[in-house]
Structures are given as C-alpha cells and as structure tokens.
Design a protein around this motif. Structure first.
Motif, PDB file in Angstrom:
ATOM      1  N   PRO A 135       0.817  -1.212   0.000  1.00  0.00           N
ATOM      2  CA  PRO A 135       0.000   0.000   0.000  1.00  0.00           C
ATOM      3  C   PRO A 135       0.845   1.254   0.000  1.00  0.00           C
ATOM      4  CG  PRO A 135      -0.057  -1.081   2.136  1.00  0.00           C
ATOM      5  CD  PRO A 135       0.654  -2.003   1.203  1.00  0.00           C
ATOM      6  N   ILE A 193       0.086   4.530  -2.291  1.00  0.00           N
ATOM      7  CA  ILE A 193      -0.235   5.795  -1.653  1.00  0.00           C
ATOM      8  C   ILE A 193       0.749   6.860  -2.112  1.00  0.00           C
ATOM      9  CG2 ILE A 193      -0.275   6.935   0.591  1.00  0.00           C
ATOM     10  CD1 ILE A 193      -1.377   4.232   1.671  1.00  0.00           C
ATOM     11  N   ARG A 246       0.030  10.304  -4.090  1.00  0.00           N
ATOM     12  CA  ARG A 246       0.471  11.586  -3.544  1.00  0.00           C
ATOM     13  C   ARG A 246       1.314  12.346  -4.562  1.00  0.00           C
ATOM     14  NH1 ARG A 246       3.978  12.473   1.877  1.00  0.00           N
ATOM     15  NH2 ARG A 246       5.380  11.053   0.822  1.00  0.00           N
ATOM     16  N   LYS A 297      -8.482  -0.008   5.058  1.00  0.00           N
ATOM     17  CA  LYS A 297      -7.639   0.132   6.237  1.00  0.00           C
ATOM     18  C   LYS A 297      -6.842   1.427   6.151  1.00  0.00           C
ATOM     19  CE  LYS A 297      -3.587  -1.852   8.361  1.00  0.00           C
ATOM     20  NZ  LYS A 297      -2.491  -2.797   8.213  1.00  0.00           N
ATOM     21  N   ALA A 298      -6.267   1.690   4.976  1.00  0.00           N
ATOM     22  CA  ALA A 298      -5.428   2.880   4.830  1.00  0.00           C
ATOM     23  C   ALA A 298      -6.259   4.158   4.831  1.00  0.00           C
ATOM     24  CB  ALA A 298      -4.621   2.771   3.541  1.00  0.00           C
ATOM     25  N   MET A 299      -7.420   4.104   4.188  1.00  0.00           N
ATOM     26  CA  MET A 299      -8.226   5.321   4.011  1.00  0.00           C
ATOM     27  C   MET A 299      -9.044   5.661   5.242  1.00  0.00           C
ATOM     28  SD  MET A 299      -8.531   6.983   1.009  1.00  0.00           S
ATOM     29  CE  MET A 299      -8.480   6.844  -0.744  1.00  0.00           C
ATOM     30  N   LEU A 300      -9.669   4.633   5.815  1.00  0.00           N
ATOM     31  CA  LEU A 300     -10.627   4.879   6.889  1.00  0.00           C
ATOM     32  C   LEU A 300     -10.134   4.395   8.242  1.00  0.00           C
ATOM     33  CD1 LEU A 300     -13.730   3.627   4.927  1.00  0.00           C
ATOM     34  CD2 LEU A 300     -13.265   5.986   5.449  1.00  0.00           C
ATOM     35  N   GLU A 318       1.638  -9.684   7.068  1.00  0.00           N
ATOM     36  CA  GLU A 318       1.141  -8.326   7.259  1.00  0.00           C
ATOM     37  C   GLU A 318      -0.061  -8.054   6.352  1.00  0.00           C
ATOM     38  OE1 GLU A 318       1.810  -5.915   9.349  1.00  0.00           O
ATOM     39  OE2 GLU A 318       0.494  -4.518   8.311  1.00  0.00           O
ATOM     40  N   LYS A 341      -3.216 -10.088   7.494  1.00  0.00           N
ATOM     41  CA  LYS A 341      -3.548  -9.904   8.903  1.00  0.00           C
ATOM     42  C   LYS A 341      -5.056 -10.038   9.090  1.00  0.00           C
ATOM     43  CE  LYS A 341      -1.484  -6.637  12.109  1.00  0.00           C
ATOM     44  NZ  LYS A 341      -1.056  -5.239  12.158  1.00  0.00           N
ATOM     45  N   PHE A 398      -1.897   4.595  13.415  1.00  0.00           N
ATOM     46  CA  PHE A 398      -2.968   3.619  13.207  1.00  0.00           C
ATOM     47  C   PHE A 398      -3.644   3.242  14.520  1.00  0.00           C
ATOM     48  CE2 PHE A 398      -4.840  -0.478  11.950  1.00  0.00           C
ATOM     49  CZ  PHE A 398      -5.556  -0.011  10.872  1.00  0.00           C
ATOM     50  N   TRP A 399      -2.976   3.483  15.618  1.00  0.00           N
ATOM     51  CA  TRP A 399      -3.599   3.218  16.912  1.00  0.00           C
ATOM     52  C   TRP A 399      -4.535   4.367  17.301  1.00  0.00           C
ATOM     53  CZ3 TRP A 399      -4.429  -1.095  18.944  1.00  0.00           C
ATOM     54  CH2 TRP A 399      -4.730  -1.227  20.291  1.00  0.00           C
ATOM     55  N   LYS A 412      -5.622   7.194  14.821  1.00  0.00           N
ATOM     56  CA  LYS A 412      -6.406   7.361  13.583  1.00  0.00           C
ATOM     57  C   LYS A 412      -7.591   8.312  13.714  1.00  0.00           C
ATOM     58  CE  LYS A 412      -8.612   2.882  14.247  1.00  0.00           C
ATOM     59  NZ  LYS A 412      -8.425   1.470  13.978  1.00  0.00           N
ATOM     60  N   LEU A 463      -8.049  10.201  10.386  1.00  0.00           N
ATOM     61  CA  LEU A 463      -8.695   9.411   9.336  1.00  0.00           C
ATOM     62  C   LEU A 463     -10.205   9.445   9.499  1.00  0.00           C
ATOM     63  CD1 LEU A 463      -6.535   6.158   9.225  1.00  0.00           C
ATOM     64  CD2 LEU A 463      -6.326   8.125   7.773  1.00  0.00           C
ATOM     65  N   LEU A 489     -11.689  12.305   3.223  1.00  0.00           N
ATOM     66  CA  LEU A 489     -10.701  11.213   3.228  1.00  0.00           C
ATOM     67  C   LEU A 489      -9.378  11.657   2.598  1.00  0.00           C
ATOM     68  CD1 LEU A 489     -12.761   8.031   2.327  1.00  0.00           C
ATOM     69  CD2 LEU A 489     -12.681   9.269   4.442  1.00  0.00           C
ATOM     70  N   PHE A 512      -6.491  11.908   4.284  1.00  0.00           N
ATOM     71  CA  PHE A 512      -5.342  11.211   4.872  1.00  0.00           C
ATOM     72  C   PHE A 512      -5.358   9.731   4.541  1.00  0.00           C
ATOM     73  CE2 PHE A 512      -6.283  14.814   7.597  1.00  0.00           C
ATOM     74  CZ  PHE A 512      -5.059  15.432   7.625  1.00  0.00           C
ATOM     75  N   GLN A 513      -4.141   9.181   4.479  1.00  0.00           N
ATOM     76  CA  GLN A 513      -4.027   7.735   4.372  1.00  0.00           C
ATOM     77  C   GLN A 513      -2.937   7.283   5.326  1.00  0.00           C
ATOM     78  OE1 GLN A 513      -4.155   5.647   0.760  1.00  0.00           O
ATOM     79  NE2 GLN A 513      -5.265   7.212  -0.344  1.00  0.00           N
ATOM     80  N   CYS A 514      -3.181   6.126   5.912  1.00  0.00           N
ATOM     81  CA  CYS A 514      -2.271   5.595   6.915  1.00  0.00           C
ATOM     82  C   CYS A 514      -1.774   4.252   6.408  1.00  0.00           C
ATOM     83  CB  CYS A 514      -3.050   5.426   8.221  1.00  0.00           C
ATOM     84  SG  CYS A 514      -2.060   4.834   9.556  1.00  0.00           S
ATOM     85  N   TYR A 515      -0.482   4.079   6.377  1.00  0.00           N
ATOM     86  CA  TYR A 515       0.047   2.827   5.827  1.00  0.00           C
ATOM     87  C   TYR A 515       1.182   2.300   6.676  1.00  0.00           C
ATOM     88  CZ  TYR A 515       3.908   5.555   3.914  1.00  0.00           C
ATOM     89  OH  TYR A 515       4.998   6.350   3.774  1.00  0.00           O
ATOM     90  N   CYS A 516       1.431   1.010   6.516  1.00  0.00           N
ATOM     91  CA  CYS A 516       2.503   0.355   7.259  1.00  0.00           C
ATOM     92  C   CYS A 516       3.817   0.633   6.561  1.00  0.00           C
ATOM     93  CB  CYS A 516       2.234  -1.149   7.325  1.00  0.00           C
ATOM     94  SG  CYS A 516       3.493  -2.042   8.218  1.00  0.00           S
ATOM     95  N   PRO A 572       0.536  -2.122  15.502  1.00  0.00           N
ATOM     96  CA  PRO A 572       0.205  -0.702  15.344  1.00  0.00           C
ATOM     97  C   PRO A 572       0.510   0.136  16.578  1.00  0.00           C
ATOM     98  CG  PRO A 572      -1.771  -2.050  15.428  1.00  0.00           C
ATOM     99  CD  PRO A 572      -0.621  -2.993  15.338  1.00  0.00           C
ATOM    100  N   TYR A 589       3.726   2.633  11.596  1.00  0.00           N
ATOM    101  CA  TYR A 589       2.761   3.190  10.657  1.00  0.00           C
ATOM    102  C   TYR A 589       3.051   4.668  10.447  1.00  0.00           C
ATOM    103  CZ  TYR A 589      -0.172  -0.924  10.559  1.00  0.00           C
ATOM    104  OH  TYR A 589      -0.653  -2.183  10.350  1.00  0.00           O
ATOM    105  N   ILE A 622      -0.091  10.101   6.024  1.00  0.00           N
ATOM    106  CA  ILE A 622       0.284  11.201   5.142  1.00  0.00           C
ATOM    107  C   ILE A 622      -0.977  11.785   4.512  1.00  0.00           C
ATOM    108  CG2 ILE A 622       2.648  10.527   4.607  1.00  0.00           C
ATOM    109  CD1 ILE A 622       1.614   9.184   2.088  1.00  0.00           C
TER     110      ILE A 622
END
Lengths: 283, 105
Positions: A45, A49, A53, A116-119, A146, A149, B38-39, B41, B44, B50, B52-56, B67, B73, B76
């Motif tokens: 992801p 992303i 961006r 997961k990434a968006m919301l 990962e 998961k 991510f913990w 969020k 988000l 929407l 923002f995006q959160c990624y590993c 997380p 995580y 951005i």
C-alpha cells in the motif's frame, strides 16, 4: 473491442477464460528495474499511496508535470503488477463475478487494505472482510502475514457466491484484480472513495477499466422509485425529475450492474459494450 | 512474455489539464509527534473528504506489524486537492501534529 479479450480471450470474455487463472501465469516480472524491491503481487500500500500523492502534488505544478507523474505512475503499476498501460483491474457485474468464482480455486476472503489505509478500519472487523482472493496467490499468506492480517476466510464456491450477493446487496462495486500479466488473482468489492483503485481511476484515469457491460433503463418498466440512484458510485445514474424515471449516462457508466441488481421492477438491464458502436472504445 | 509495445491501451484523463496548476492547501504532519497513527487514527475518522491515508511503513516478510509500536505506521495527506480546510483534523489531533496552510490567491 477489448484489447484484453483480443489477446487473452481465446474467443470469450478474457476474465471468463480459465487459462487466465492458471498457476503458470503467476510469475515474477522479468523486466523489473533495479529500483523495484517488491515482487509481483506483493501488496504494497505504501507504493500506491506514494504514487497517488505524487500525482496530487503534480496537479499543483502544472499540466506537463502532471502528465509526467501520470506516466511514471502507469509504468510503476506495470512494473510491480505486470499490467499493461497501468490497467490492472476491470469492473465486473455480479453475474460475471459469480462465474469467476466457479472457475478459480482456492477461494478466500481477506481484509481490505485500501479501507484500512483510508478509513483506519482494522483487519479484525468483520465488515472489512471484502477482498476476495482467487487462486494460488492466497497461499502466500505465510510469507506476507502483514497483508493477510486478520486471517484468511476460506470459502466454497456456493459460500463465495453468497458473499458476493451479500456484498452486492450492500452496494459494493465488484472488480477483478490482475497480479501479473493475465493472472486474475482477486475480486475487489469496494466503493469510492474508500477504494484506492477506484479512486485512482475516477480522479486520475488509470488502474481500473470499465466493465464489459453498460446499463440501460427501460422507461416502460421504470416507475421512478429511485432505489437505484443511491447505488451508483460513478455519478452515471441520476433521477430524471421531469419524467420521474431513472436516467443513465452511458458514457459514465462502468457496467458494475449494481443498479440492475437493485431494481425491483427489472427495468434496468446490462447490454454488451462491444455491441454499442459509440461505446465499444470507451473503457 | 507479452510484448507490451504492441498493445494498444485506452487513455482516460479525468483531470482537466487546461485548469492546471491548481492551488491546494499545504498539509504538514509532524512525524515526531505523530508516532502511532494507526492506533489513534482520529484524523482518518475526522476528515470528511478522506484526505489522509495511513500505511505500514515497514512491510516485512514473515512478520506482522504492531500498530502500537511507534514508527511502524505513518499517516500522510494524499488527496490534498480534495481538502477544503475545515480544520477538523487539526482540532481532533491529540498531539497537535497537523498544520494546514492555505496560500492567498
């Protein structure tokens, strides 16, 4: 004419050709450049992303920069996913998704990584189990825990069809995902803007092809109940207030068939795109 | 292997290129303050567009991420062109890590 059907269809729609689900299609891209660290199909992801961006940043800098960023993004998708021209998915209606489930094996559900990434929805949430994996790609969960998961929920063909129908009732768009050239590895069930792939298509114009069908309304049967209007994710379906009927813009229609499955009077039907002259090159 | 040069591919550009460049707000996130996105969020969930995006960040083979561990995580601001500066994320952020600046035209 659909170029994928020409190349890989063997006389049928390409995603209904069992050869495109075969194990030997699941190969690593040979021409991967030195910068690539991920093997084909390894969901990353972060890469997606950052591509998105970069494209949004290029919007700030002008048209030339934006086109450059778009070309780079297409090449990156081709390189990591083995697709052609940045198209790594296609919208499929429910009935085709059900036929795809009959062809492929094994079948399983995993958590959606885009949502997961968006919301910020965690993997263990049952409502997030919408990413349907087809074929041998599902067996690599051991190597990339990962991405898998929350576990893999293995399904039989009948269970898969039931899941697809349930997700369709909820209003998710089905689309196939390619992992490597002509290897179909999954059915994504998602919506705009939670889906990265659909967001890329609707905002920046690559990643997801329109489906092989277009929806048409039969005005004799439509009674203007408006149930279908809220299900369109692509802004194609509007209420024609003057006539009190549903109205579909076929140029915008992606052929997901959500309006067709929702219509209580069977007023909406899916027509084949290649049989409509002005739409056969609109993908 | 498919010869990609022979394949015609469709083109679609939903962005109106004549309209570019467009102005959009600058969103900066202080990653020293925001360590476990991510913990938490909250951004988000707060953002109506929407953005923002959160990624590993550390995708590792044979390992699941935690997380709650700092720095694994990262959040951005991706879809900045959709941001209309409602400042909900700035208000929600418990670490005050987000700043939004909008240049005057």
């Amino acid at each position: 004419m659909c170029h994928y059907c020409e190349m890989w269809g063997d006389g049928t729609i390409w995603y209904l050709n069992p050869r495109n689900y075969a194990r030997h299609m699941y190969t690593l891209p040979k021409e991967a450049k030195p910068g690539a660290t991920k093997a084909v199909g390894e969901a990353d992801p972060a890469g997606y992303i950052n591509l998105e961006r970069a494209m949004v940043d290029a919007l700030e800098r002008g048209p030339e920069e934006y086109e450059k960023a778009m070309k780079f993004a297409r090449d990156m998708v081709d390189m990591t996913q083995g697709s052609v021209g940045g198209w790594m998915g296609q919208v499929v209606p429910l009935r085709d998704a059900e036929r795809m489930a009959e062809i492929s094996n094994p079948l399983g559900l995993i958590a959606c990584i885009c949502r997961k990434a968006m919301l910020g929805i965690e993997e263990r949430c049952p409502e997030n189990m919408t990413c349907m994996g087809l074929g041998v790609g599902m067996l690599k969960w051991e190597r990339w825990p990962e991405r898998y998961k929350g576990g893999v929920h293995w399904l039989t063909i009948e269970e898969t069809k039931q899941w697809l129908r349930d997700l369709d009732t909820k209003g998710f768009v089905h689309s196939l995902m390619m992992f490597g050239p002509r290897f179909i590895g999954g059915i994504c069930n998602c919506d705009y803007p939670a889906c990265d792939a659909l967001t890329m298509r609707l905002d920046h114009g690559f990643n997801m092809l329109k489906g092989h069908h277009v929806a048409m309304v039969d005005y004799d049967l439509c009674n203007g109940c408006g149930i279908c209007v809220q299900r369109c994710q692509f802004g194609a379906l509007k209420m024609n207030v003057t006539l009190d009927k549903a109205n579909i813009d076929q140029m915008r229609c992606f052929g997901c068939g959500l309006c067709e499955t929702a219509c209580p009077r069977k007023a909406i039907s899916l027509k084949e795109r290649i049989k409509i002259p002005s739409l056969q090159e609109v993908w | 292997m498919v010869d990609k040069s022979k394949i015609k591919v469709p083109k679609a550009t939903p962005q109106d290129l004549t309209r570019l460049p467009i102005k959009m707000p600058k969103i900066t996130i202080d990653h020293n303050k925001c360590t476990v996105p991510f913990w938490c969020k909250k951004c988000l969930q707060a953002c109506p567009q929407l953005v923002f995006q959160c990624y590993c960040k550390h995708l590792e083979k044979l390992r699941e991420s935690d997380p709650r561990q700092p720095g694994i995580y990262e959040v951005i601001a991706v879809r900045r062109d959709k941001c209309h500066v409602c400042n909900k994320c700035v208000e929600m952020c418990p670490e005050n890590a987000i700043t939004i600046t909008l240049e005057e035209a």
